[in-house]
Structures are given as structure tokens and as C-alpha cells.
Design a protein around this motif. Sequence first.
Motif, PDB file in Angstrom:
ATOM      1  N   LYS A   1       0.842  -1.189   0.000  1.00  0.00           N
ATOM      2  CA  LYS A   1       0.000   0.000   0.000  1.00  0.00           C
ATOM      3  C   LYS A   1       0.882   1.246   0.000  1.00  0.00           C
ATOM      4  CE  LYS A   1      -3.329  -2.215   3.142  1.00  0.00           C
ATOM      5  NZ  LYS A   1      -3.912  -2.114   4.501  1.00  0.00           N
ATOM      6  N   SER A   2       0.364   2.311  -0.583  1.00  0.00           N
ATOM      7  CA  SER A   2       1.052   3.588  -0.426  1.00  0.00           C
ATOM      8  C   SER A   2       0.318   4.482   0.563  1.00  0.00           C
ATOM      9  CB  SER A   2       1.194   4.303  -1.774  1.00  0.00           C
ATOM     10  OG  SER A   2      -0.065   4.507  -2.379  1.00  0.00           O
ATOM     11  N   GLY A   3      -0.920   4.171   0.883  1.00  0.00           N
ATOM     12  CA  GLY A   3      -1.648   4.938   1.881  1.00  0.00           C
ATOM     13  C   GLY A   3      -3.078   4.481   1.970  1.00  0.00           C
ATOM     14  N   GLU A   4      -3.753   4.902   3.034  1.00  0.00           N
ATOM     15  CA  GLU A   4      -5.177   4.629   3.183  1.00  0.00           C
ATOM     16  C   GLU A   4      -5.774   5.651   4.145  1.00  0.00           C
ATOM     17  OE1 GLU A   4      -5.734   0.696   4.609  1.00  0.00           O
ATOM     18  OE2 GLU A   4      -4.559   0.983   6.425  1.00  0.00           O
ATOM     19  N   GLY A   5      -7.081   5.810   4.069  1.00  0.00           N
ATOM     20  CA  GLY A   5      -7.757   6.772   4.913  1.00  0.00           C
ATOM     21  C   GLY A   5      -7.492   8.210   4.498  1.00  0.00           C
TER      22      GLY A   5
ATOM     23  N   ALA B   1     -12.048   2.521  -0.565  1.00  0.00           N
ATOM     24  CA  ALA B   1     -11.956   2.351  -2.007  1.00  0.00           C
ATOM     25  C   ALA B   1     -10.632   2.957  -2.465  1.00  0.00           C
ATOM     26  CB  ALA B   1     -13.119   3.045  -2.698  1.00  0.00           C
ATOM     27  N   TYR B   2     -10.096   2.455  -3.562  1.00  0.00           N
ATOM     28  CA  TYR B   2      -8.838   2.988  -4.072  1.00  0.00           C
ATOM     29  C   TYR B   2      -9.089   4.223  -4.935  1.00  0.00           C
ATOM     30  CZ  TYR B   2      -6.147  -1.043  -2.505  1.00  0.00           C
ATOM     31  OH  TYR B   2      -5.520  -2.001  -1.734  1.00  0.00           O
ATOM     32  N   HIS B   3      -8.520   5.336  -4.511  1.00  0.00           N
ATOM     33  CA  HIS B   3      -8.567   6.537  -5.340  1.00  0.00           C
ATOM     34  C   HIS B   3      -7.777   6.304  -6.620  1.00  0.00           C
ATOM     35  CE1 HIS B   3     -10.547   9.415  -2.751  1.00  0.00           C
ATOM     36  NE2 HIS B   3      -9.708   9.197  -1.748  1.00  0.00           N
ATOM     37  N   THR B   4      -8.231   6.903  -7.704  1.00  0.00           N
ATOM     38  CA  THR B   4      -7.418   7.005  -8.912  1.00  0.00           C
ATOM     39  C   THR B   4      -7.195   8.487  -9.199  1.00  0.00           C
ATOM     40  OG1 THR B   4      -9.187   7.174 -10.578  1.00  0.00           O
ATOM     41  CG2 THR B   4      -8.608   4.955  -9.777  1.00  0.00           C
ATOM     42  N   SER B   5      -6.319   8.773 -10.108  1.00  0.00           N
ATOM     43  CA  SER B   5      -6.052  10.174 -10.451  1.00  0.00           C
ATOM     44  C   SER B   5      -7.139  10.763 -11.333  1.00  0.00           C
ATOM     45  CB  SER B   5      -4.706  10.272 -11.174  1.00  0.00           C
ATOM     46  OG  SER B   5      -4.781   9.673 -12.469  1.00  0.00           O
ATOM     47  N   THR B   6      -8.075   9.925 -11.807  1.00  0.00           N
ATOM     48  CA  THR B   6      -9.059  10.338 -12.808  1.00  0.00           C
ATOM     49  C   THR B   6     -10.277  10.989 -12.156  1.00  0.00           C
ATOM     50  OG1 THR B   6      -8.339   8.485 -14.181  1.00  0.00           O
ATOM     51  CG2 THR B   6     -10.408   9.550 -14.789  1.00  0.00           C
ATOM     52  N   GLU B   7     -10.582  12.208 -12.584  1.00  0.00           N
ATOM     53  CA  GLU B   7     -11.742  12.942 -12.067  1.00  0.00           C
ATOM     54  C   GLU B   7     -12.974  12.733 -12.946  1.00  0.00           C
ATOM     55  OE1 GLU B   7     -10.623  17.022 -10.020  1.00  0.00           O
ATOM     56  OE2 GLU B   7      -9.666  16.831 -11.991  1.00  0.00           O
ATOM     57  N   TYR B   8     -14.101  12.551 -12.281  1.00  0.00           N
ATOM     58  CA  TYR B   8     -15.393  12.597 -12.980  1.00  0.00           C
ATOM     59  C   TYR B   8     -15.762  14.060 -13.249  1.00  0.00           C
ATOM     60  CZ  TYR B   8     -20.445  12.362 -13.597  1.00  0.00           C
ATOM     61  OH  TYR B   8     -21.731  12.512 -14.084  1.00  0.00           O
TER      62      TYR B   8
ATOM     63  N   TYR C   1     -12.868  15.063  -1.471  1.00  0.00           N
ATOM     64  CA  TYR C   1     -12.453  15.713  -0.239  1.00  0.00           C
ATOM     65  C   TYR C   1     -13.224  15.242   0.982  1.00  0.00           C
ATOM     66  CZ  TYR C   1     -10.865  18.392  -4.107  1.00  0.00           C
ATOM     67  OH  TYR C   1     -10.299  18.721  -5.303  1.00  0.00           O
ATOM     68  N   GLY C   2     -14.125  14.306   0.789  1.00  0.00           N
ATOM     69  CA  GLY C   2     -14.852  13.779   1.917  1.00  0.00           C
ATOM     70  C   GLY C   2     -14.829  12.268   1.957  1.00  0.00           C
ATOM     71  N   GLY C   3     -14.477  11.667   0.826  1.00  0.00           N
ATOM     72  CA  GLY C   3     -14.414  10.215   0.751  1.00  0.00           C
ATOM     73  C   GLY C   3     -12.995   9.740   0.962  1.00  0.00           C
TER      74      GLY C   3
END
Length: 608
Positions: free
Chosen positions: A385-389, A555-562, A596-598
Motif C-alpha cells: 500500500k502507499s496509503g489509506e484513509g 476504495a482505491y482513489h485514482t487520479s481520474t476525475e469525474y 475531499y470527503g471520501g
Amino acid sequence: MNKTRQTQLLSLFMATCSMYMTGCTTDNNVAEHSTESALMDAGSFKFRLTKEDFGTDTAMTRAASVSISLSQDLSDDCEVQTTISTESMVRTQGVETRSTPLQDGVYSIIAFQGNVRKGKIKGTISGGGTVFTPSPGTSGTMSLSHGTYTFICLNDKVEDDGTNIKVSQTNAGTAMVGVAKDYVINQDPNQYVPFVMRHVGARVRIKFVAQKHIPAGIRAKIGNSVPVPTVATLNPATLDYTYSNGATLSATECSYPASDNATQPLYSHSNYGETYSYTSEDADGYCYVLPTTDASSLKLDFSGGKVFRQQMNGKTLPKLMTANYLFMPNLSYCITIKMSPVYTYLFHDGTTGSIKNKGTRKPIAIVVRDNDGTPDSGLAMGLWKSGEGRNWLGWPEPNDLEGGRCFNACQYPVFADAYNTNNGYEETWTPVFPPGVIKAEVPLNSPIPASVSGLSPNPSGDEITWFGGSFWDAGQYTSQTYYWPGIILTNGMENKKWFLPSLGELKEALKNIGFFEESTITGTEQFGSWYGKLEDKAFGDVSGSHKLTASGPNAYHTSTEYDKTFDYSIHFGFGGNGFFSPTPDKVFKIILQQKYGGTGASRAFVHF
């Protein structure tokens, strides 16, 4: 005074059996042993011929049924374990059957005393064994004095030139010989001479099994890597065979079908990669060999097919078995090829390879995309992992433009566009809004002056605290102390920049590890199935509990924005974000998560 018995061959009938029966063909024992036989009533002589199918001799089958195995690599992405065992009875379309019909043709019965021929009957069988016609120039009779004889019955796939009885490997599947040894001819009338016709050769078939579905039919042909027996010669005195080796084995290419989703459904059929339940076999795909052929001399050449990532055409399995496993006559063998994926790893020195070939190298990432020769065209995902939370990235509002948000140069409201992105590095390391901000360099809790370009004046003049998030975790991956195991990087790897992957890049990693069908997902909030239990193989030996499915509620963040509020994330369950699943090794979901909240987890990627 010698008594001479003259026997005229009136009819021959060939049928399947496992033993000679003296009763009629409706006897219960006959049915039990899959036997159909016919009595040749030739006056004072009676011949009974029965046929034994491959694998019918259960005593021989049990004697040869010990399974042995061999593990080896087929390609860079597939390792196999081959296991050989005998089969009983005859198979049709994968199902055991009880008998096979007689092949019409020319048959001979030869009487021997020692090596000396005393008589021969030869003729043509037709009508499924009901009609016998003596060959031209023969009388269909055999005159023998009382005495002890060995009778040998041959079909027309056995060569008899009057001196030698031979079988070539090309006829190993059809040549049949029956022997009545040391038979005393001294009775008048009604003396039986029984024959059990057996195949001279053995037959071998291939069965493929895998933990995932087989997406494309396999084409393969058994061959030999060293000389094998190609001619068998029978000594009538000893009834032993001698074998002569030749260079090339005669075999036919076989076709092994792709998985049928109706009978072997995707994912669930193997409990999502746990068991070797996907099978492919050619019901008629036998290779026929002469006895004493060593299984280790056989190879398998592929001309088509796909199981994991690579096409199989041009691949060769150089050895089907270990040495000293000799095939026996009239037996049927199955070589089961158990296929498992091989994962390629990126090591601390920038080289790649499998774990079993790592030597002293230390694995740091699993390869998602091979380097094609172009610098940094390879892609790998960190093993830890590189990070969580974490948030995606941001700072408190309302002290700046866009409600306190940092965002990329491009958003992807159309799912198909986001699904195929390949720009995680650029979105991690290229300055975007606010101007000059590189997201990978924003610390987790960093005070930023109000004068930073693009920010509205802070009424109190206080500094603004940024909340560095998943980009920071990924970008600073190898300098962290809480997940990175402290491996020293060399040979240029120490200068590589790690990054938060785009949705398309993280999807590519899941496909590489768990072989999901990406076409089955067409939008967010859809469950996607994968062979998640293969993840144990990918991570278990190198990073233990840092499997993708060990992200907990994150959940795993990705760099891709909706859009400027949500990013695309991939969730493996355990609750959270409205997604509750107790089976992360079976399903996942692509979701829209508040940047910013998830709070989410992150996995660092690197180009090599």
C-alpha cells in the motif's frame, strides 16, 4: 498313428471384451465385462474371438495407474504441472462407453510350434464381423497334427511377410494381435481355441485444466524430442516384442475448445480462481505410440490458443513427463496439464522476472505492462500500500477559489473515456490548478500562505492548511516508513517517480492479476467479477497482507476525475460508500467518490 484335424474357418466375429468367455453371449458375466463374442463353429474345431478395448484390462490398468507429475514453464505467463494416469474403458466425447464396433478388414490366424509356422488361415471380415471370405488363393482350411501350438491372430494393420510379424507406429492405434499360447490340440470334437484381440500400441490424450476460463480454443500436437519406437517386431516363440527407434512420431494436431460459458460459467465455476475447474479436451484427440515409448520423450507443440495474457501459438512444452515412465500395450493414458498464471515482477535494480527466478533481487512491484523497448513504456504496481484513509487532495473551504479544490486539466464525465485513461503520471506530477501546484508534492498537513497564486485573500491573513492526500502517498512511496519496506533501489530505480494511477491503469492491473473481462463493465456502480483468489498467488509470496482486497473499508482513489467534486475509485467491499460486500475476492465496483470527503486507499505505480 497321427490324427489330423482339418478346420475350416466359417465365420469370424469381432467384439469388445475383457476376458475369454465359454458361455453364450447373453451370459450375465458377458454383460458385466462389456463382452460380445461369437462362436466360430468349424465342426470339430470351435474358435471364439473377442476384442479388448484400450484400458479394458483392469489388472494392467491398476498396475500402471500410479500418477506422477512434472512442473515446468510453458511461457513467461504460464506454468504447468503435467500429471499422467491411466484410464479404464473407452471414452466417447469425454464419457466412458462399454463397447466399440468391429472394424471390417483382413484377418489372419497363424499356427506356430516354436518359430516354425504350421499353418495359416487368412480372409476378409465384413458385415461387422458376420461374414468371412477366404482370401484369393487360400482354401480357408488349416490341417494340424495333434500337438501343442501357439496360435496368433492378426488384423490387417499388422504386417506379416511370412517371416516377420511387425507393427509400425503409424498403425499403433489400429493394429491388433490375439494369442492362444501353448494350446494342446488333442480332442475330438468340440475343442475351443480362444483369442483375445488386443491393441499392440497405447494411446495418449491431453486434458487442459485451469483456475480461470479458457477464452480461446487451443490447438496442439504431440511430438517427440528424442527418437521413439517406430517399429515393433513380434517373436512367436517367446511372444516378446523388440522395438526399433525412429526419428519422428506420427501424430495429428488436436483442437481443444474454449470454455463454454453455459456449462463452465465465468468466475464462479472455479470459485473465482480457487479450483482447477475449467477444462478443455478433445474427445477424439489421441496420439498412438508403441510400447516402451518413454513419456519424457514426448513434447507438445502449440499452434493456437490463449489462456492467460499471451497467445500460445509457437510455444512448446518440451517434456510431457519425467523420465522412465514407459507406455504399456493396450492401455489408455491421460496427461492432464494444469495451467497456472505466472506473474512478472519489477525488482529493486530495474530488472523484471518471475519470483522463482529472482535470485538475490528484491521484488518491489508487479508488472502490469511489459516494456516494449521504449524508455519507460513498462508499467508496474507497488507490492505494498502507499496509503489509506486519505482524501484525494484539498484544503478547507471557503478560503479559496473553486471551494478549496485542486483539480486536473481534464475531467471525464463519460465513463468510456475514463475507463481507458493512461495518464496517472501526468496527473500526479504535472502542475495544474491552482497554477504551479504539483499534487505529489503537497504534504499531508502543510501550511500554505494566503498569497499562493490563485487563492482568494484570507480575511484573517492566516495561513491555509492543505490536506495532501493519495497523490502525496503515491508520489513519496519509496521514502515512506509506514508501508515501504526499506528496500534500497539501484540502477536508476532510485530516481523513478511513482504516481497515483488513472482509472484505466488500475483497471489494467486488475485485469492482469484477476483476468476479469473488461467489456462486462460499462459504467459506475456496477459489480464486476474477477478471479480474485488468484491474488494470493500474485501477492502472497512477496507482500503478504498487502493484497488489493486488504484495503478494508477504503476504495482505491485514482487520479481520474469525474468532475471537480468526484474521482473514480475502485471498491472491493467490506462496507463503506454505500457498497457492502463480504466477498472482495469475487467482486468489485467502480464508484464515484468525493475527492475531499471520501477517504480512500492508494496504490503507487511506476514506469520502467
